[in-house]
Design a protein around this motif. Structure first.
Motif, PDB file in Angstrom:
ATOM      1  N   CYS A 165       0.852  -1.336  -0.024  1.00  9.78           N
ATOM      2  CA  CYS A 165       0.011  -0.018   0.059  1.00  9.78           C
ATOM      3  C   CYS A 165       0.973   1.383  -0.063  1.00  9.78           C
ATOM      4  O   CYS A 165       0.577   2.276  -0.895  1.00  9.78           O
ATOM      5  CB  CYS A 165      -0.881   0.045   1.079  1.00  9.78           C
ATOM      6  SG  CYS A 165      -2.101  -1.191   1.424  1.00  9.78           S
ATOM      7  N   ILE A 197      -1.929   6.286   5.852  1.00  7.11           N
ATOM      8  CA  ILE A 197      -2.962   5.363   5.338  1.00  7.11           C
ATOM      9  C   ILE A 197      -2.777   4.038   5.376  1.00  7.11           C
ATOM     10  O   ILE A 197      -3.461   3.239   5.587  1.00  7.11           O
ATOM     11  CB  ILE A 197      -3.243   5.983   3.936  1.00  7.11           C
ATOM     12  CG1 ILE A 197      -3.602   7.329   4.044  1.00  7.11           C
ATOM     13  CG2 ILE A 197      -4.202   5.105   3.238  1.00  7.11           C
ATOM     14  CD1 ILE A 197      -3.642   8.011   2.680  1.00  7.11           C
ATOM     15  N   ILE A 206      -4.867   0.895   7.386  1.00  6.16           N
ATOM     16  CA  ILE A 206      -5.384  -0.423   6.693  1.00  6.16           C
ATOM     17  C   ILE A 206      -4.806  -1.525   7.299  1.00  6.16           C
ATOM     18  O   ILE A 206      -5.653  -2.619   7.421  1.00  6.16           O
ATOM     19  CB  ILE A 206      -4.951  -0.046   5.214  1.00  6.16           C
ATOM     20  CG1 ILE A 206      -5.527   1.198   4.482  1.00  6.16           C
ATOM     21  CG2 ILE A 206      -5.113  -1.342   4.431  1.00  6.16           C
ATOM     22  CD1 ILE A 206      -5.083   1.433   3.131  1.00  6.16           C
ATOM     23  N   THR A 207      -3.633  -1.488   7.754  1.00  7.81           N
ATOM     24  CA  THR A 207      -3.014  -2.782   8.321  1.00  7.81           C
ATOM     25  C   THR A 207      -3.081  -3.015   9.656  1.00  7.81           C
ATOM     26  O   THR A 207      -2.317  -4.033  10.323  1.00  7.81           O
ATOM     27  CB  THR A 207      -1.513  -2.851   7.731  1.00  7.81           C
ATOM     28  OG1 THR A 207      -0.879  -1.962   8.384  1.00  7.81           O
ATOM     29  CG2 THR A 207      -1.583  -3.064   6.145  1.00  7.81           C
ATOM     30  N   TRP A 246      -5.061   1.728  16.779  1.00  9.93           N
ATOM     31  CA  TRP A 246      -4.841   2.377  15.367  1.00  9.93           C
ATOM     32  C   TRP A 246      -4.406   3.848  15.558  1.00  9.93           C
ATOM     33  O   TRP A 246      -3.392   4.114  14.752  1.00  9.93           O
ATOM     34  CB  TRP A 246      -6.144   2.374  14.567  1.00  9.93           C
ATOM     35  CG  TRP A 246      -7.115   3.281  14.704  1.00  9.93           C
ATOM     36  CD1 TRP A 246      -8.149   3.320  15.625  1.00  9.93           C
ATOM     37  CD2 TRP A 246      -7.294   4.703  14.377  1.00  9.93           C
ATOM     38  NE1 TRP A 246      -9.099   4.389  15.708  1.00  9.93           N
ATOM     39  CE2 TRP A 246      -8.489   5.330  15.002  1.00  9.93           C
ATOM     40  CE3 TRP A 246      -6.391   5.641  13.363  1.00  9.93           C
ATOM     41  CZ2 TRP A 246      -8.935   6.704  14.750  1.00  9.93           C
ATOM     42  CZ3 TRP A 246      -6.838   6.432  13.256  1.00  9.93           C
ATOM     43  CH2 TRP A 246      -8.180   7.314  13.676  1.00  9.93           C
TER      44      TRP A 246
END
Length: 239
Positions: free
Chosen positions: A115, A160, A164-165, A212
């Protein structure tokens, strides 16, 4: 303040060799893939391949770092990287213990790199093209501006990709922390899926996104600083 620096030794043990392997290998793989005509797929695929090599080379350090950052009971002295390394080698599985969670680390870091470079490399390429177009007229101000653009784009892409991960990072950490007892053996690959399902069943999907915010806050500036430092080390800038 001292507690905020806990695990710095383990982080350095992992990050220094990881970056030394990762970025040069990425550039070399990217050049080879572009020569082969892979087009837009070259950056994410190169990032994934380079990260795979870096993870396999530094997985023992990642295991130690995760153990050092684990919460400790009140009054208990926080472990150091060296004590965790000795403890891991003293388990029944010996050195194999240091690769506990390596599969989960790959599942987290390879998609992250896929990504990240897919988002960042197009911007990096455009900045490089602009530098080549004005070759011979570079100045300290122009170099500083380019580095600022690199850093900003890398921070955005890193943030970003980190978001996502995050679920993969949560599973990786849970797997590694669950293998801390003396005499423990490394979990089988299916433990990764089982751990993810256990987390979802206990707290819903949001459990997979626990932490996160600090993950993004760490990954974003780290990516920016790493890229800016790497570009400086390549020696193409006037500052």
């Amino acid at each position: 303040i001292v507690s905020l620096l806990r695990g710095t030794d383990a982080a350095l043990l992992m990050q220094v060799p990881a970056v030394a392997i990762y970025l040069p290998l990425y550039d070399a793989t990217l050049d080879a893939m572009r020569t082969a005509g892979t087009g837009a797929a070259a950056p994410p695929l190169s990032g994934a391949l380079a990260r795979t090599a870096a993870v396999l080379a530094t997985s023992p350090f990642e295991y130690v770092r995760t153990r050092v950052y684990a919460p400790v009971a009140d009054g208990q002295r926080p472990p150091t990287a060296w004590t965790e390394l000795r403890s891991a080698l003293a388990t029944r599985s010996g050195a194999r213990t240091l690769y506990t969670g390596a599969g989960a680390t790959l599942l987290r870091d390879v998609p992250f790199s896929f990504c990240y470079w897919g988002l960042f490399e197009p911007v990096r390429w455009r900045i490089s093209q602009a530098r080549r177009d004005r070759e011979g007229v570079s100045s300290a101000a122009a170099s500083a501006a380019d580095l600022s653009k690199y850093c900003t784009a890398a921070m955005a892409a890193g943030g970003i990709a980190a978001l996502i991960t995050t679920p993969l990072d949560v599973v990786k950490t849970r797997v590694q922390l669950g293998n801390s007892a003396p005499g423990a053996t490394a979990p089988p690959p299916r433990a990764l899926v089982a751990t993810a399902m256990e987390l979802v069943n206990s707290g819903g999907v949001r459990t997979l996104f626990a932490g996160w915010v600090p993950r993004v806050m760490r990954a974003s500036p780290a990516c920016g600083i790493t890229i800016a430092s790497y570009e400086l080390m390549l020696g193409d800038y006037i500052l």
